[in-house]
Design a protein around this motif. Structure first.
Motif, PDB file in Angstrom:
ATOM      1  N   GLY A 112      28.796   0.944  30.257  1.00 44.14           N
ATOM      2  CA  GLY A 112      29.672   1.809  30.908  1.00 44.14           C
ATOM      3  C   GLY A 112      28.927   2.798  31.831  1.00 44.14           C
ATOM      4  N   GLY A 113      29.672   3.270  32.911  1.00 47.74           N
ATOM      5  CA  GLY A 113      29.287   4.266  34.074  1.00 47.74           C
ATOM      6  C   GLY A 113      30.917   4.844  34.259  1.00 47.74           C
ATOM      7  N   GLN A 114      30.802   6.157  34.571  1.00 44.83           N
ATOM      8  CA  GLN A 114      32.060   6.828  34.995  1.00 44.83           C
ATOM      9  C   GLN A 114      31.659   7.869  35.966  1.00 44.83           C
ATOM     10  OE1 GLN A 114      34.169   8.051  31.411  1.00 44.83           O
ATOM     11  NE2 GLN A 114      32.640   9.373  30.858  1.00 44.83           N
ATOM     12  N   SER A 115      32.832   8.207  36.612  1.00 46.19           N
ATOM     13  CA  SER A 115      32.860   9.457  37.348  1.00 46.19           C
ATOM     14  C   SER A 115      34.349   9.955  37.651  1.00 46.19           C
ATOM     15  CB  SER A 115      32.398   9.416  38.741  1.00 46.19           C
ATOM     16  OG  SER A 115      32.810   8.306  39.595  1.00 46.19           O
ATOM     17  N   ALA A 116      34.326  11.161  37.782  1.00 48.13           N
ATOM     18  CA  ALA A 116      35.725  11.768  38.108  1.00 48.13           C
ATOM     19  C   ALA A 116      35.922  13.223  38.744  1.00 48.13           C
ATOM     20  CB  ALA A 116      36.646  11.824  36.658  1.00 48.13           C
ATOM     21  N   ASN A 117      37.011  13.471  39.282  1.00 46.77           N
ATOM     22  CA  ASN A 117      37.038  14.704  39.643  1.00 46.77           C
ATOM     23  C   ASN A 117      38.590  14.876  39.658  1.00 46.77           C
ATOM     24  OD1 ASN A 117      38.137  13.532  42.021  1.00 46.77           O
ATOM     25  ND2 ASN A 117      36.538  13.497  43.127  1.00 46.77           N
ATOM     26  N   LEU A 118      39.371  15.689  40.283  1.00 47.69           N
ATOM     27  CA  LEU A 118      40.517  16.188  40.150  1.00 47.69           C
ATOM     28  C   LEU A 118      41.445  14.836  40.737  1.00 47.69           C
ATOM     29  CD1 LEU A 118      41.106  19.987  40.825  1.00 47.69           C
ATOM     30  CD2 LEU A 118      41.045  18.739  38.509  1.00 47.69           C
ATOM     31  N   THR A 119      41.215  14.438  41.704  1.00 50.36           N
ATOM     32  CA  THR A 119      42.006  13.182  42.417  1.00 50.36           C
ATOM     33  C   THR A 119      41.331  12.120  42.076  1.00 50.36           C
ATOM     34  OG1 THR A 119      40.827  13.622  44.476  1.00 50.36           O
ATOM     35  CG2 THR A 119      42.893  14.866  44.020  1.00 50.36           C
ATOM     36  N   LEU A 120      40.269  11.596  41.837  1.00 50.85           N
ATOM     37  CA  LEU A 120      39.945  10.128  41.742  1.00 50.85           C
ATOM     38  C   LEU A 120      38.848  10.081  40.240  1.00 50.85           C
ATOM     39  CD1 LEU A 120      39.070   7.430  43.014  1.00 50.85           C
ATOM     40  CD2 LEU A 120      36.969   8.510  44.154  1.00 50.85           C
ATOM     41  N   ALA A 121      39.194   8.958  39.684  1.00 50.88           N
ATOM     42  CA  ALA A 121      38.499   8.692  38.671  1.00 50.88           C
ATOM     43  C   ALA A 121      38.106   7.177  38.559  1.00 50.88           C
ATOM     44  CB  ALA A 121      39.363   8.952  37.281  1.00 50.88           C
ATOM     45  N   THR A 122      36.847   6.737  38.180  1.00 47.15           N
ATOM     46  CA  THR A 122      36.423   5.512  38.420  1.00 47.15           C
ATOM     47  C   THR A 122      35.730   5.044  37.221  1.00 47.15           C
ATOM     48  OG1 THR A 122      34.253   5.815  39.407  1.00 47.15           O
ATOM     49  CG2 THR A 122      36.074   5.496  40.887  1.00 47.15           C
ATOM     50  N   CYS A 123      35.768   3.997  36.580  1.00 50.12           N
ATOM     51  CA  CYS A 123      35.049   3.312  35.322  1.00 50.12           C
ATOM     52  C   CYS A 123      34.512   1.963  35.506  1.00 50.12           C
ATOM     53  CB  CYS A 123      35.898   3.536  34.265  1.00 50.12           C
ATOM     54  SG  CYS A 123      35.153   2.943  32.747  1.00 50.12           S
ATOM     55  N   THR A 124      33.330   1.788  35.460  1.00 49.73           N
ATOM     56  CA  THR A 124      32.621   0.524  35.524  1.00 49.73           C
ATOM     57  C   THR A 124      31.996   0.034  34.364  1.00 49.73           C
ATOM     58  OG1 THR A 124      32.351   1.008  37.879  1.00 49.73           O
ATOM     59  CG2 THR A 124      31.147  -0.877  37.058  1.00 49.73           C
ATOM     60  N   TYR A 125      32.205  -1.380  33.948  1.00 50.67           N
ATOM     61  CA  TYR A 125      31.444  -1.939  32.957  1.00 50.67           C
ATOM     62  C   TYR A 125      30.878  -2.930  33.455  1.00 50.67           C
ATOM     63  CZ  TYR A 125      34.563   0.751  29.728  1.00 50.67           C
ATOM     64  OH  TYR A 125      35.552   1.869  29.006  1.00 50.67           O
ATOM     65  N   SER A 126      29.567  -3.297  32.926  1.00 53.18           N
ATOM     66  CA  SER A 126      28.850  -4.396  33.623  1.00 53.18           C
ATOM     67  C   SER A 126      28.055  -4.718  32.438  1.00 53.18           C
ATOM     68  CB  SER A 126      28.126  -3.760  34.935  1.00 53.18           C
ATOM     69  OG  SER A 126      27.194  -2.908  34.445  1.00 53.18           O
ATOM     70  N   SER A 127      27.656  -5.934  32.549  1.00 53.16           N
ATOM     71  CA  SER A 127      26.723  -6.728  31.903  1.00 53.16           C
ATOM     72  C   SER A 127      25.732  -7.591  32.657  1.00 53.16           C
ATOM     73  CB  SER A 127      27.341  -7.751  30.777  1.00 53.16           C
ATOM     74  OG  SER A 127      28.202  -8.856  31.705  1.00 53.16           O
ATOM     75  N   ALA A 128      24.448  -7.716  32.002  1.00 47.28           N
ATOM     76  CA  ALA A 128      23.433  -8.260  32.709  1.00 47.28           C
ATOM     77  C   ALA A 128      23.052  -9.615  32.151  1.00 47.28           C
ATOM     78  CB  ALA A 128      22.152  -7.443  32.812  1.00 47.28           C
ATOM     79  N   GLY A 129      22.251 -10.567  32.879  1.00 47.76           N
ATOM     80  CA  GLY A 129      21.979 -11.760  32.280  1.00 47.76           C
ATOM     81  C   GLY A 129      22.636 -12.840  32.805  1.00 47.76           C
ATOM     82  N   ALA A 130      22.448 -14.055  32.134  1.00 46.08           N
ATOM     83  CA  ALA A 130      23.048 -14.899  32.849  1.00 46.08           C
ATOM     84  C   ALA A 130      24.769 -15.023  32.420  1.00 46.08           C
ATOM     85  CB  ALA A 130      22.929 -16.488  31.857  1.00 46.08           C
ATOM     86  N   GLY A 131      25.689 -15.294  33.382  1.00 47.48           N
ATOM     87  CA  GLY A 131      26.992 -15.182  33.163  1.00 47.48           C
ATOM     88  C   GLY A 131      27.494 -13.690  33.249  1.00 47.48           C
ATOM     89  N   SER A 132      26.753 -12.957  34.008  1.00 46.30           N
ATOM     90  CA  SER A 132      27.100 -11.444  34.190  1.00 46.30           C
ATOM     91  C   SER A 132      28.504 -11.350  34.721  1.00 46.30           C
ATOM     92  CB  SER A 132      26.070 -10.827  34.974  1.00 46.30           C
ATOM     93  OG  SER A 132      26.069 -11.252  36.345  1.00 46.30           O
ATOM     94  N   ARG A 133      28.980 -10.229  34.160  1.00 42.87           N
ATOM     95  CA  ARG A 133      30.389  -9.764  34.660  1.00 42.87           C
ATOM     96  C   ARG A 133      30.489  -8.303  34.662  1.00 42.87           C
ATOM     97  NH1 ARG A 133      34.070 -13.720  30.900  1.00 42.87           N
ATOM     98  NH2 ARG A 133      33.193 -15.498  31.226  1.00 42.87           N
ATOM     99  N   TRP A 134      31.404  -8.099  35.237  1.00 39.62           N
ATOM    100  CA  TRP A 134      31.709  -6.431  35.562  1.00 39.62           C
ATOM    101  C   TRP A 134      33.166  -6.416  35.655  1.00 39.62           C
ATOM    102  CZ3 TRP A 134      34.262  -5.144  40.055  1.00 39.62           C
ATOM    103  CH2 TRP A 134      34.249  -5.692  41.140  1.00 39.62           C
ATOM    104  N   LEU A 135      33.811  -4.974  35.234  1.00 45.42           N
ATOM    105  CA  LEU A 135      35.045  -4.475  35.327  1.00 45.42           C
ATOM    106  C   LEU A 135      35.036  -3.187  35.934  1.00 45.42           C
ATOM    107  CD1 LEU A 135      38.137  -5.018  34.473  1.00 45.42           C
ATOM    108  CD2 LEU A 135      37.552  -4.035  32.351  1.00 45.42           C
ATOM    109  N   ARG A 136      35.707  -3.001  36.986  1.00 47.77           N
ATOM    110  CA  ARG A 136      35.822  -1.574  37.578  1.00 47.77           C
ATOM    111  C   ARG A 136      37.157  -1.182  37.595  1.00 47.77           C
ATOM    112  NH1 ARG A 136      36.142   1.190  42.624  1.00 47.77           N
ATOM    113  NH2 ARG A 136      34.580   2.825  42.775  1.00 47.77           N
TER     114      ARG A 136
END
Length: 249
Positions: A112-136
């Protein structure tokens, strides 16, 4: 000379004036009683006002109370758009809106990786390798502190996202359509990146002065634009979006 005319006595007939008709008498009586009733009503109102000290809105100001109650017939004016519904006053933790079981199911061995301030928040989950996926997950909040209508600002931003999706030259759009039942307005977008062969199911939602955008991507087997992949990625993105909405309540 002729004979003198004999004096004759004539009896004068006297006719007394006719009495007024019954209808005329009744009309006069009715007028008298009407005048008396009006004066009595006026006197009663004056006495009530004097008894209450003549203050408008006092407990005995009956005429004012009646007038006010009878005037409440117009419907209330609609509230400004910035006050309709619940406004987001703060953003939650960037990665705190989706449960861990959901993340583990959609993105195995996620980082997971994340960033935030008072008006914007993002969170990203990612996986590597075969069949890699991500969720943002991206959550925006438009603040009324700058003097603008936050709901109108969110509506404008959401419309710009819709336009960008229709004109994005970096992807091949398979499906882009409005979606009912999520927030105040929403759309879903199934696309294929022209770079690495991945598919993305995206759901964007506006709720009041906030905009939530969820993207779910992967490398599915088989044809990228197949109906099974389309249903899967759009359904998973919509499910995550619902979790985010529940966390914002």
């Amino acid at each position: 000379m002729g004979l003198p005319r004999p004096s004759e006595t004539f009896d004068r007939v006297y006719s007394p004036p006719e009495p007024p008709s019954t209808a005329a008498r009744r009309s006069a009586v009715v007028k008298i009683f009407t005048v008396v009733a009006v004066f009595a009503a006026v006197a009663s109102v004056v006495m009530i006002l004097l008894a209450d000290g003549g203050e408008v809105g006092g407990p005995g100001d009956r005429a004012t109370v009646v007038a006010r109650s009878s005037a409440r017939v117009a419907p209330p004016r609609p509230a400004p758009s910035s006050t309709r519904g619940r406004l987001l006053t703060a953003l939650p933790a960037p990665c705190g809106t989706v449960s861990r079981p959901t993340v583990d199911r959609l993105v195995p061995r996620a980082r997971g990786g994340q960033s935030a301030n008072l008006t914007l928040a993002t969170c990203t989950y990612s996986s590597a390798g075969a069949g890699s996926r991500w969720l943002r997950i991206e959550t925006r909040r438009f603040d009324p502190a700058d003097g603008t209508d936050p709901v109108a600002a969110a509506r404008t931003f959401f419309a710009a996202q819709w336009t960008r999706a229709r004109e994005d030259p970096m992807v091949r759009t398979v499906r882009l359509e409005r979606q009912d039942g999520l927030g105040d307005e929403a759309y879903r977008w199934y696309k294929i990146d022209k770079g690495p062969p991945t598919v993305v199911g995206e759901v964007a939602i506006r709720i009041g002065n906030g905009v939530v955008t969820v993207g779910y991507s992967g490398e599915p087997p088989g044809p990228y634009a197949g109906p099974e992949n389309e249903r899967k990625y759009l359904a998973e993105a919509a499910g995550v979006a619902r979790e985010v909405l529940d966390a914002l309540k």
